[in-house]
Design a protein around this motif. Structure first.
Motif, mmCIF file in Angstrom:
data_model
loop_
_atom_site.group_PDB
_atom_site.id
_atom_site.type_symbol
_atom_site.label_atom_id
_atom_site.label_comp_id
_atom_site.label_asym_id
_atom_site.label_seq_id
_atom_site.Cartn_x
_atom_site.Cartn_y
_atom_site.Cartn_z
ATOM 1 N N PHE A 8 0.812 -1.215 0.000
ATOM 2 C CA PHE A 8 0.000 0.000 0.000
ATOM 3 C C PHE A 8 0.849 1.270 0.000
ATOM 4 O O PHE A 8 0.328 2.376 0.087
ATOM 5 C CB PHE A 8 -0.957 0.008 1.190
ATOM 6 N N GLY A 9 2.147 1.139 -0.113
ATOM 7 C CA GLY A 9 3.018 2.309 -0.151
ATOM 8 C C GLY A 9 4.359 2.023 0.478
ATOM 9 O O GLY A 9 4.765 0.865 0.591
ATOM 10 N N CYS A 10 5.060 3.068 0.883
ATOM 11 C CA CYS A 10 6.363 2.863 1.512
ATOM 12 C C CYS A 10 6.510 3.810 2.704
ATOM 13 O O CYS A 10 5.901 4.879 2.750
ATOM 14 C CB CYS A 10 7.501 3.081 0.512
ATOM 15 N N HIS A 25 1.626 6.920 0.697
ATOM 16 C CA HIS A 25 0.616 5.981 0.211
ATOM 17 C C HIS A 25 0.831 5.749 -1.279
ATOM 18 O O HIS A 25 1.352 6.623 -1.998
ATOM 19 C CB HIS A 25 -0.788 6.530 0.464
ATOM 20 N N VAL A 26 0.436 4.564 -1.740
ATOM 21 C CA VAL A 26 0.656 4.217 -3.145
ATOM 22 C C VAL A 26 0.090 5.276 -4.085
ATOM 23 O O VAL A 26 0.648 5.532 -5.164
ATOM 24 C CB VAL A 26 0.051 2.818 -3.441
ATOM 25 N N PHE A 64 -1.281 5.718 -12.406
ATOM 26 C CA PHE A 64 -1.566 4.482 -11.659
ATOM 27 C C PHE A 64 -0.277 3.746 -11.307
ATOM 28 O O PHE A 64 0.607 3.593 -12.149
ATOM 29 C CB PHE A 64 -2.465 3.564 -12.493
ATOM 30 N N VAL A 65 -0.173 3.313 -10.051
ATOM 31 C CA VAL A 65 1.006 2.591 -9.576
ATOM 32 C C VAL A 65 0.643 1.126 -9.379
ATOM 33 O O VAL A 65 -0.151 0.779 -8.503
ATOM 34 C CB VAL A 65 1.537 3.185 -8.255
ATOM 35 N N LYS A 121 4.326 12.686 0.266
ATOM 36 C CA LYS A 121 4.218 12.488 -1.176
ATOM 37 C C LYS A 121 5.624 12.471 -1.751
ATOM 38 O O LYS A 121 6.490 13.246 -1.323
ATOM 39 C CB LYS A 121 3.403 13.625 -1.814
ATOM 40 N N LEU A 122 5.859 11.589 -2.713
ATOM 41 C CA LEU A 122 7.172 11.523 -3.369
ATOM 42 C C LEU A 122 7.340 12.750 -4.242
ATOM 43 O O LEU A 122 6.526 13.025 -5.120
ATOM 44 C CB LEU A 122 7.281 10.247 -4.203
#
Length: 707
Positions: free
Chosen positions: A650-652, A665-666, A673-674, A704-705
């Motif tokens: 669900f993310g990192c 979050h993803v 779309f990831v 957020k990245l």
């Protein structure tokens, strides 16, 4: 069905590749050895493809074992008929096999069995024949003994019919399909547990409903954990009317008294037998899929962690920071050997800042320190700030290193054997320093589940998890190679063909006889036979060996080929190594034989170009934002440097230099779309993140990245 046919049906691999790989596995060859040094036989299969063959081989063998057990049980009960025997032998999965065996399992004290004992099976057969019109009159004939009424007799007959319905493979498979496509998982909170301390972390699932086929693995595992801890109740459901209608369509073919009794039996079979059993089965299948997804995440993370950037053979001062108990300091030589240890107290309550700076400075000079490793636990930022104030005479790099699992190692038998005269605090500091020098060599000593890079790792099938993680560790160790003269027994145990006992023998032999000077010397280790040498020799490196190939990934069985290549070029082997110009002149086809083909020859030339090259990147210094010390310092919109410290579906999670890690979050990894988080970030990657939201009360940070 044969083993080879079974594997072919589950994979896209060629029959010959599968057959040859199975033969190699039966010869006790390992996956790393097969994938690297038997490419001609496998058709150049990689580790993943060979791993799939191993998995399907084990599945087939488990299925075959169960078939034999069932056939034996049926034969002993004199229930084995030719048609049934053929069906059992033809079964392609455990589910089908168990459905075939279900009607013949030794009877338990079921309602149907009791009805049979009361002589009601003939009545059940009459009803299922669906030709009788006055069922009650027929049932009256069976009223005797325990059966005191017609209703008793009909109820008993229905119990037998319900069991027959439950045992029908077509009905069970029809319900399985409905559950697979339409099952809903729902939860209800256990009201008496709402106020319990740990309940609130599961509050999102107090009243939840979702399609079982679409629920993400992490959410299902979280829900199952909440149920296991008693906070919620789980229910699996489908459209009852639709399910009952489908069963009725398969059974009822009349419109008389029999049909009415069968309809009641169908409802009983559905609610009492089919739905509970098959909904549990559906949940278990979903759990297995969630386990597989979580294990896959863990395996990917572990691989990235083990292949993390090493600093290499440099002298390191390592610090396990702390406040009241002080900072545990150790000095390690370039090979990771402990040279000195002490405790300093730069932080409250003692605040001996000047004394601590003086001590660190003198140690750095005395032991010619080249890098400093600081654990990322309590007082990490304060200790890092202290170190950066010191003006060292030489250029010393400063790194913050993950402490995850260090306490597990420090209290382990491995650590006690390594440092019998030191306590756990010193061992923990040594582990921090060695992780900087070589993450792989140090982390193999720790139970992978304690390293902290998983997703619900304690909730998944532990046997499957351990097995998968062992495969990952073995793959990483053999991909990098091992210095046989400095490696610990823990590291050596993962070398292809070696194992824990031979690894201990190797270390003992090395301690008693000195360093190995050639790969042939390895054969002198007690109990290390020809097979173990064949499997492991090429993954063991000997620095400064007389034969330069002993420090390469070239297998000893190919030394003759390399000598021939060198001879044909008028060079020595030493002159050929690293000489790209000469190596490009080699006509590889000239050296092909029935056993050695182009794949192996290409690997040999590639290795000769850069022998013993470490596939890992070198460690890089990273600095957090020095103004951010606690979660209260964060503001929405801030851009901060961070390090990815865990990856999930669900993310990192990202370490931004404070106690709490932030979550990307993803949906915040990209504007598109990831599909896979690993396509955007990798473990220990240095990134820039934007702060989206800070929830101080729940200690949650949304990031957020930043592109």
């Amino acid at each position: 069905m044969s083993l080879i046919s079974y594997i072919i049906s589950h994979s896209q691999l060629s029959e010959q590749s599968i057959k040859n790989t199975v033969d190699l596995l039966n010869e006790d060859c390992t996956i790393p050895f097969i994938s690297r040094y038997r490419k001609e036989r496998t058709g150049n299969l990689d580790e993943v493809e060979i791993g799939d063959i191993v998995k399907y081989k084990e599945q087939f063998e488990a299925l075959d074992k169960r078939k034999k057990a069932i056939l034996k049980a049926l034969d002993e009960q004199e229930l084995l008929r030719p048609e049934l025997q053929l069906k059992i032998k033809a079964a392609l999965d455990i589910t089908t096999l168990e459905d075939l065996y279900l009607p013949f399992k030794k009877s338990r004290k079921t309602k149907a069995e009791k009805a049979r004992q009361n002589g009601l099976e003939p009545l059940a057969k009459i009803i299922m024949g669906q030709n009788a019109n006055d069922v009650e009159s027929i049932a009256f004939k069976y009223v005797k003994g325990e059966l005191v009424s017609v209703n008793n007799a009909l109820e008993g007959a229905r119990h037998i019919i319900s069991e027959w319905i439950n045992e029908r493979t077509d009905i069970r498979n029809s319900m399985r399909k409905q559950l697979e496509r339409f099952a809903i998982i729902s939860t209800k909170v256990v009201k008496s547990k709402i106020e319990v301390e740990n309940a609130q972390k599961f509050r999102d699932y107090f009243d939840w409903e979702e399609s079982l086929s679409r629920i993400p693995s992490h959410r299902l595992l979280a829900i199952l954990r909440a149920e296991a801890e008693g906070f919620i109740k789980i229910k699996i459901s489908i459209d009852d009317e639709k399910a009952l209608s489908k069963i009725e369509d398969r059974i009822i073919r009349s419109n008389n008294d029999c049909a009415e009794q069968i309809e009641i039996a169908i409802e009983d079979a559905y609610k009492r037998l089919l739905l509970p059993s098959l909904s549990n089965e559906a949940l278990q299948i979903a759990k297995e899929k969630a386990d597989a997804a979580a294990i896959s995440v863990f395996a990917k993370n572990l691989k990235q962690l083990l292949l993390g950037s090493p600093l290499g053979e440099k002298r390191v001062l390592a610090i396990d920071p702390g406040f009241r108990t002080g900072c545990k300091v150790v000095c390690l030589d370039a090979q990771g050997q402990l040279k000195y240890n002490e405790t300093i107290y730069p932080h409250p309550p003692k605040n001996d800042i000047s004394g601590s700076i003086k001590k660190i400075s003198s140690l750095a000079e005395a032991y010619k320190i080249e890098a400093i490793a600081i654990g990322n636990g309590t007082a990490s930022r304060e200790t890092e700030a202290l170190i950066r104030k010191i003006h060292f005479k030489n250029d010393i790099q400063v790194f913050v290193v993950s402490e995850a699992g260090a306490s597990i190692y420090s209290a382990s038998k491995i650590a006690r054997d390594e440092f019998p005269d030191y306590d756990v605090t010193v061992r923990g500091s040594v582990s921090i320093g060695r992780r900087l020098q070589d993450p792989l060599a140090e982390l193999v000593k720790i139970d992978a589940k304690s390293i902290g890079v998983g997703q619900y790792q304690h909730d998944v099938d532990q046997v499957k998890l351990n097995k998968e993680l062992d495969v990952v560790v073995e793959s990483c160790v053999n991909a990098v190679g091992v210095n046989v003269n400095t490696a610990s027994a823990s590291l050596l145990s993962y070398v292809s063909g070696i194992g824990s006992k031979l690894a201990e023998n190797m270390v003992k032999y090395r301690d008693e006889n000195g360093a190995f000077i050639s790969r042939n010397d390895i054969k002198k280790v007690p109990r290390l036979g020809g097979k173990a040498f064949e499997q492991g020799a090429a993954f063991l490196r000997i620095r400064a060996a007389k034969n330069p190939l002993d420090n390469s990934a070239v297998h000893p069985e190919s030394y003759g080929l390399v000598k021939l290549m060198a001879k044909d070029l008028g060079k020595s082997v030493q002159e050929l190594i690293g000489n790209a110009t000469e190596l490009q002149k080699i006509d590889l086809k000239k050296y092909c034989t029935d056993i050695v083909g182009l794949p192996t020859l290409q690997d040999i030339v590639k290795e000769l170009e850069k022998p013993g090259l470490d596939i890992r990147e070198q460690a890089k210094v990273f600095t957090f934002n020095q103004n951010i010390k606690t979660i209260s310092d964060l503001q929405e919109g801030q851009l901060l440097p961070g390090i990815v410290n865990n990856i999930t579906n669900f993310g990192c999670f990202v370490d931004i230099g404070i106690k709490e890690s932030g979550l990307i979050h993803v949906s915040n990894l990209s504007d598109s779309f990831v599909k896979d988080v690993n396509d955007y970030v990798s473990l220990h990657q240095q990134i820039i993140v934007k702060v989206l939201e800070v929830d101080i009360s729940r200690k949650r940070i949304q990031l957020k990245l930043h592109p």
